[in-house]
Each structure stands twice: as C-alpha cells, then as structure tokens.
Design a protein around this motif. Structure first.
Motif, PDB file in Angstrom:
ATOM      1  N   ILE A 173       0.809  -1.201   0.000  1.00 18.02           N
ATOM      2  CA  ILE A 173       0.000   0.000   0.000  1.00 18.02           C
ATOM      3  C   ILE A 173       0.854   1.267   0.000  1.00 18.02           C
ATOM      4  O   ILE A 173       0.499   2.269  -0.611  1.00 18.02           O
ATOM      5  CB  ILE A 173      -0.961  -0.005   1.212  1.00 18.02           C
ATOM      6  N   ASN A 174       2.000   1.182   0.657  1.00 16.08           N
ATOM      7  CA  ASN A 174       2.889   2.345   0.663  1.00 16.08           C
ATOM      8  C   ASN A 174       3.396   2.638  -0.742  1.00 16.08           C
ATOM      9  O   ASN A 174       3.470   3.797  -1.160  1.00 16.08           O
ATOM     10  CB  ASN A 174       4.071   2.115   1.604  1.00 16.08           C
ATOM     11  N   ALA A 175       3.751   1.565  -1.466  1.00 20.82           N
ATOM     12  CA  ALA A 175       4.231   1.736  -2.842  1.00 20.82           C
ATOM     13  C   ALA A 175       3.110   2.305  -3.708  1.00 20.82           C
ATOM     14  O   ALA A 175       3.335   3.173  -4.560  1.00 20.82           O
ATOM     15  CB  ALA A 175       4.716   0.409  -3.390  1.00 20.82           C
ATOM     16  N   GLN A 176       1.880   1.823  -3.483  1.00 21.39           N
ATOM     17  CA  GLN A 176       0.739   2.304  -4.255  1.00 21.39           C
ATOM     18  C   GLN A 176       0.466   3.785  -3.976  1.00 21.39           C
ATOM     19  O   GLN A 176      -0.019   4.512  -4.849  1.00 21.39           O
ATOM     20  CB  GLN A 176      -0.502   1.473  -3.918  1.00 21.39           C
ATOM     21  N   ASN A 177       0.827   4.225  -2.768  1.00 22.63           N
ATOM     22  CA  ASN A 177       0.652   5.635  -2.414  1.00 22.63           C
ATOM     23  C   ASN A 177       1.857   6.498  -2.805  1.00 22.63           C
ATOM     24  O   ASN A 177       1.906   7.686  -2.510  1.00 22.63           O
ATOM     25  CB  ASN A 177       0.422   5.768  -0.904  1.00 22.63           C
ATOM     26  N   GLY A 178       2.831   5.867  -3.433  1.00 22.80           N
ATOM     27  CA  GLY A 178       3.982   6.610  -3.940  1.00 22.80           C
ATOM     28  C   GLY A 178       5.108   6.808  -2.924  1.00 22.80           C
ATOM     29  O   GLY A 178       6.036   7.585  -3.167  1.00 22.80           O
ATOM     30  N   ILE A 179       5.046   6.096  -1.817  1.00 24.99           N
ATOM     31  CA  ILE A 179       6.120   6.207  -0.809  1.00 24.99           C
ATOM     32  C   ILE A 179       6.581   4.787  -0.430  1.00 24.99           C
ATOM     33  O   ILE A 179       6.338   4.315   0.678  1.00 24.99           O
ATOM     34  CB  ILE A 179       5.657   6.966   0.446  1.00 24.99           C
ATOM     35  N   PRO A 180       7.263   4.110  -1.353  1.00 21.84           N
ATOM     36  CA  PRO A 180       7.667   2.728  -1.112  1.00 21.84           C
ATOM     37  C   PRO A 180       8.651   2.594   0.057  1.00 21.84           C
ATOM     38  O   PRO A 180       9.421   3.515   0.351  1.00 21.84           O
ATOM     39  CB  PRO A 180       8.326   2.319  -2.430  1.00 21.84           C
ATOM     40  N   SER A 181       8.618   1.455   0.693  1.00 19.22           N
ATOM     41  CA  SER A 181       9.561   1.149   1.776  1.00 19.22           C
ATOM     42  C   SER A 181      10.922   0.845   1.155  1.00 19.22           C
ATOM     43  O   SER A 181      11.002   0.109   0.157  1.00 19.22           O
ATOM     44  CB  SER A 181       9.068  -0.041   2.587  1.00 19.22           C
ATOM     45  N   LYS A 182      11.997   1.363   1.806  1.00 24.45           N
ATOM     46  CA  LYS A 182      13.327   1.180   1.234  1.00 24.45           C
ATOM     47  C   LYS A 182      14.346   0.823   2.312  1.00 24.45           C
ATOM     48  O   LYS A 182      14.160   1.107   3.488  1.00 24.45           O
ATOM     49  CB  LYS A 182      13.796   2.469   0.544  1.00 24.45           C
ATOM     50  N   GLY A 183      15.442   0.191   1.858  1.00 20.81           N
ATOM     51  CA  GLY A 183      16.580  -0.044   2.722  1.00 20.81           C
ATOM     52  C   GLY A 183      16.506  -1.284   3.589  1.00 20.81           C
ATOM     53  O   GLY A 183      15.610  -2.109   3.460  1.00 20.81           O
ATOM     54  N   LEU A 184      17.491  -1.411   4.477  1.00 26.89           N
ATOM     55  CA  LEU A 184      17.625  -2.609   5.310  1.00 26.89           C
ATOM     56  C   LEU A 184      16.405  -2.883   6.171  1.00 26.89           C
ATOM     57  O   LEU A 184      16.010  -4.045   6.345  1.00 26.89           O
ATOM     58  CB  LEU A 184      18.865  -2.465   6.217  1.00 26.89           C
ATOM     59  N   LEU A 185      15.794  -1.837   6.727  1.00 29.59           N
ATOM     60  CA  LEU A 185      14.632  -2.035   7.595  1.00 29.59           C
ATOM     61  C   LEU A 185      13.348  -1.501   6.961  1.00 29.59           C
ATOM     62  O   LEU A 185      12.366  -1.250   7.655  1.00 29.59           O
ATOM     63  CB  LEU A 185      14.879  -1.373   8.961  1.00 29.59           C
TER      64      LEU A 185
END
Length: 232
Positions: A173-185
């Motif tokens: 859902i975060n990616a769909q809202n344009g703020i994808p999760s990134k990085g190690l955590l």
C-alpha cells in the motif's frame, strides 16, 4: 720619582676631593683672619691666643659639613642601589611569570594534541558489511540513547530486506501511495525524515542512516526495535 698627573686624572677628582680643597681654603682664611687683629684693639698676647681658637672652630665646622655631605652622598648611593635592585627584581619576576605562562600553555597544547591523537587512533573502524553496519548503528544509538540490541536489529533486518541495503517494496500500500519502503529495515520516506538521527546521511538507502532511523521510530512506537517481530 714623582708622576705628573694627566688631564684625565685631573678630571676624575671627586666631590670629596673638592670638599677637602674647600676645607683647606676655609681653614687658611679663618687662620688669617684670626692673626690679623687691627692695631690698637689688642696686644700681642691676645692675638696669639685668639689664633688657635679660630683655627679649631674653622676645622670643626668644615669637618661637620664634610661628614654631612658624605652622609648625604652615602644615602643617595644606598637609595639608588635599592631602587636598581627593586627594578631588577620586578623584571626578573615578570620574566619568570612569562616563562611559566608560556610553559603552561605549551603543556596544555601538547596535552590537547595528544588527546586529539588518542581520540583519532581509538575511533573504531567498521566493516562495510551487515555486521559493520549494525555495530556502527548501535554505537550511534547508544550516543543518542536509542534502545536496541544487535540481535533485535539483525532479526528485523533479515526479515525485512535479507540484508540488502538497496531493497525496495514496490507492491504494498505504501508503494501504491507513492512512498515505497526502502533499505535494510524497509522505512518509508516520511518516517525516515521524521526519525532521522543527526550525524547520519540524509539518504534513505544508506545502511546506517536507515537502521538508526528505523530503530528510533521503533523505540518511539514499541519501546525498542527488540520488541518488533513483524511488519511495523
């Protein structure tokens, strides 16, 4: 064989010599005055008796003045010596203080330089891998009083990204809202910016910056990253 005085020797006559010459002149004048008694005022016996008295008084007067003069000269010389000694003592004390201040400053500078050198030598160097990233993150977390352990960080990193600092989630859902999760955590950008720890790069993919920001967020919401056992 007598020696003839040179002009330089004559010029070196002291005030005491001059006083002596003045005394002789005064005594001679007094004696002459005593012997020259006007005619018709005294007989020969009176003249002979008066001369020794006048001579003695003149000598005593000159002696008294000479003693006073020498005493005054001695006092002046003593006062001058004391003043010179005081000036030298003050100069020596000032130099000693300046030397002590310079030595103290030099010592302080050496100690500061040595401390800086020890700090540089003791600064830990972390490996550029998952183990090094976690250890460096823990050191920063400790400095900022952010709770968390090696195991707590490691288990969550492996679950979220398998240890890949470039991991990104493009499907939730975060990616769909344009703020994808990134990085190690797997931190989204708003969370990363809100919990970013000063002194770390402002880069969501940077492994250490990502870890400490996520640990800071987890501490605020769950008490510690160690308490997180699933998506957060």
């Amino acid at each position: 064989m007598s020696k003839t005085s040179t002009p330089g020797q004559i010029r070196r006559l002291t005030k005491a010599h001059k006083m002596s010459f003045a005394a002789v002149a005064t005594i001679g004048a007094a004696a002459l005055a005593a012997t020259l008694v006007p005619a018709g005022t005294a007989d020969a016996g009176t003249t002979v008796a008066a001369a020794p008295v006048a001579w003695t008084q003149a000598v005593e007067g000159v002696q008294a003045k000479t003693v006073q003069h020498l005493s005054a000269q001695t006092k002046l010389a003593t006062d001058a010596a004391k003043l010179e000694a005081a000036v030298k003592a003050k100069a020596a004390a000032a130099k000693a203080k300046a030397d002590a201040d310079a030595a103290a400053k030099a010592k302080k500078d050496r100690e500061a330089k040595a401390a800086a050198s020890r700090s540089t030598v003791r600064k830990p160097i972390y490996a550029n891998n998952l183990d090094g990233w976690i250890k460096e993150s823990l050191a920063i977390m400790k400095a900022h009083k952010i709770p968390g352990t090696y195991n707590g960080l490691y288990k969550n990193i492996m679950r979220e990204s398998s240890g890949n600092p470039r991991a990104i989630n493009n499907w939730d859902i975060n990616a769909q809202n344009g703020i994808p999760s990134k990085g190690l955590l797997q931190v989204i950008k708003p969370t990363f910016l809100a919990y970013h720890v000063p002194g770390t790069p402002l880069d969501q993919y940077h492994p250490v910056a990502n870890i400490v920001a996520a640990a800071n967020y987890a501490a605020d919401r769950y008490g510690s990253i160690d308490n997180v056992n699933s998506a957060y």
